[in-house]
Design an enzyme around this catalytic site. Structure first.
Site, mmCIF file in Angstrom:
data_model
loop_
_atom_site.group_PDB
_atom_site.id
_atom_site.type_symbol
_atom_site.label_atom_id
_atom_site.label_comp_id
_atom_site.label_asym_id
_atom_site.label_seq_id
_atom_site.Cartn_x
_atom_site.Cartn_y
_atom_site.Cartn_z
ATOM 1 N N ASP A 186 0.820 -1.216 0.000
ATOM 2 C CA ASP A 186 0.000 0.000 0.000
ATOM 3 C C ASP A 186 0.855 1.268 0.000
ATOM 4 O OD1 ASP A 186 -2.413 1.319 -0.067
ATOM 5 O OD2 ASP A 186 -2.659 1.355 2.107
ATOM 6 N N HIS A 190 2.068 3.529 -9.042
ATOM 7 C CA HIS A 190 1.864 2.101 -9.338
ATOM 8 C C HIS A 190 3.031 1.559 -10.165
ATOM 9 C CE1 HIS A 190 -1.985 2.336 -7.492
ATOM 10 N NE2 HIS A 190 -2.564 3.044 -8.446
ATOM 11 N N LEU A 220 10.536 -20.653 -5.348
ATOM 12 C CA LEU A 220 9.642 -19.733 -4.623
ATOM 13 C C LEU A 220 8.283 -19.753 -5.305
ATOM 14 C CD1 LEU A 220 9.202 -17.188 -2.655
ATOM 15 C CD2 LEU A 220 9.847 -15.801 -4.630
HETATM 16 C C1 IPE Z 1 -5.340 -2.812 -0.141
HETATM 17 O O1 IPE Z 1 -5.031 -1.466 -0.294
HETATM 18 C C2 IPE Z 1 -5.329 -3.484 -1.477
HETATM 19 C C3 IPE Z 1 -4.023 -3.574 -2.135
HETATM 20 C C4 IPE Z 1 -2.872 -3.244 -1.624
HETATM 21 C C5 IPE Z 1 -4.059 -4.130 -3.448
HETATM 22 P P1 IPE Z 1 -6.166 -0.359 -0.390
HETATM 23 O O2 IPE Z 1 -5.467 0.935 -0.515
HETATM 24 O O3 IPE Z 1 -7.151 -0.686 -1.459
HETATM 25 O O4 IPE Z 1 -6.894 -0.513 1.027
HETATM 26 P P2 IPE Z 1 -7.871 0.500 1.774
HETATM 27 O O5 IPE Z 1 -8.924 0.870 0.787
HETATM 28 O O6 IPE Z 1 -7.066 1.684 2.165
HETATM 29 O O7 IPE Z 1 -8.374 -0.273 2.935
HETATM 30 C C1 IPE Z 2 -1.751 0.181 -3.351
HETATM 31 O O1 IPE Z 2 -1.512 1.549 -3.371
HETATM 32 C C2 IPE Z 2 -1.951 -0.381 -4.724
HETATM 33 C C3 IPE Z 2 -3.346 -0.737 -5.042
HETATM 34 C C4 IPE Z 2 -4.332 -0.742 -4.226
HETATM 35 C C5 IPE Z 2 -3.598 -1.128 -6.420
HETATM 36 P P1 IPE Z 2 -2.697 2.593 -3.339
HETATM 37 O O2 IPE Z 2 -3.101 2.894 -4.739
HETATM 38 O O3 IPE Z 2 -3.784 2.143 -2.456
HETATM 39 O O4 IPE Z 2 -1.966 3.846 -2.715
HETATM 40 P P2 IPE Z 2 -2.568 4.858 -1.635
HETATM 41 O O5 IPE Z 2 -2.983 4.049 -0.451
HETATM 42 O O6 IPE Z 2 -3.722 5.552 -2.269
HETATM 43 O O7 IPE Z 2 -1.424 5.760 -1.338
HETATM 44 MG MG MG Z 3 -4.142 2.360 -0.448
#
Ligand code: IPE
Ligand code: IPE
Ligand code: MG
Length: 271
Positions: A41, A58, A152
């Protein structure tokens, strides 16, 4: 000595009448986790802090994935499970979702040879039926290409939700009961576990979440029931070998008790 007699051995030494799982001694002595899961995240915030569009974060996150796979290989971790796209992420703006799908496709195509050369077996977990036919085909090809690798297992969770996983397992079991292949009394924890994703890879030992939030966001709910949780402020694109090793060190300094007392665990550790 087989697993059962070693289990009896430590059961006696721990003076408990309860039968302990045979794998418990290995689990409490583990310095390096067998199975690590990561909620990757913070990509969006990483990009926004630099005044850039979220997709830039990303893309930068892919480099961190490469690094995590390399570190897992180096440390001898058996399974690495990465949360790439949750069943809730469809709620994001259409443009972000389609850019993520495109990125997933490109990365699969671009990285698969390198993964294969490193002995990595790719396994996508989640409901892939919602993806485009082109992406589904790419996923199946990548899985088949790496199917015999043993260094792995890289599980990538895509359109994955922990609740979805439990429901799909329950549905399969319900169908078996309805077809008369099993009775409802055979519907035990181990029967359900046997129908979940990653069913033969062992439970998750360590679950890491980057990005500074303290939640599980519907990731592996069942398989992480006894995982050690490590939450880190590092935003995913900045996650490197040093950060990964820091999380592993936190794991190895923890005492996993599995319901036992600290004294019992110390005795098991000394057997
Ligand atoms: C969780 O992250 C999903 C992934 C890392 C793919 P999110 O950014 O979607 O989670 P929330 O919405 O903050 O809980
Ligand atoms: C995690 O990073 C990746 C996905 C959920 C695809 P985020 O896109 O949730 O990044 P933040 O949390 O908004 O910074
Ligand atoms: Mg996020």
């Amino acid at each position: 000595m087989d697993a059962t007699s070693s289990s009896n051995d430590f059961t006696t030494k721990c003076q408990t009448s309860e039968r302990l799982p045979a794998q418990l001694p290995d689990l409490v002595k583990q310095a390096i986790p067998n199975h690590v899961a990561i909620i990757m995240d913070g990509n969006g915030r990483w990009a926004q802090a630099k005044g850039k569009p979220r997709i830039v974060g990303h893309r930068a996150g892919v480099k961190a994935v490469r690094s995590a796979v390399g570190t897992a290989r180096k440390l001898g971790i058996k399974s690495l499970t990465l949360f790439a796209f949750s069943s809730e992420n469809w709620r994001r703006p259409d443009q972000e979702v389609s850019l993520l799908m495109e990125l997933f496709f490109t990365v699969l195509r671009r990285e698969i040879k390198k993964l294969h050369a490193n002995g990595v077996r790719l396994n996508i977990i989640g409901d892939i039926s919602r993806f485009s036919e082109r992406l589904q085909k790419q996923i199946r090809a990548a899985e088949a290409y790496t199917a015999d690798n043993t260094q792995l297992i890289l599980n990538v969770a895509a359109n994955y939700g922990g609740r979805w996983d439990i429901v799909q397992a329950a549905r399969t079991l319900a169908e078996k009961v309805a077809a008369g292949e099993m009775s409802s009394s055979q519907l035990t924890e181990s029967a359900l576990a046997a129908h979940l994703c990653m069913q033969n890879q062992g439970e998750v030992d360590l679950m890491i979440r980057t990005g500074g939030d303290y939640r599980i966001s519907n990731f592996i709910l069942w398989q992480a029931a006894y995982a050690e949780l490590v939450f880190m402020d590092t935003l995913w694109p900045d996650f490197d070998e040093a950060t990964f090793c820091q999380a592993i060190e936190m794991f190895s300094n923890r005492q996993r008790r599995f319901g036992l007392t600290g004294n019992q665990i110390e005795k098991i550790r000394n057997i």
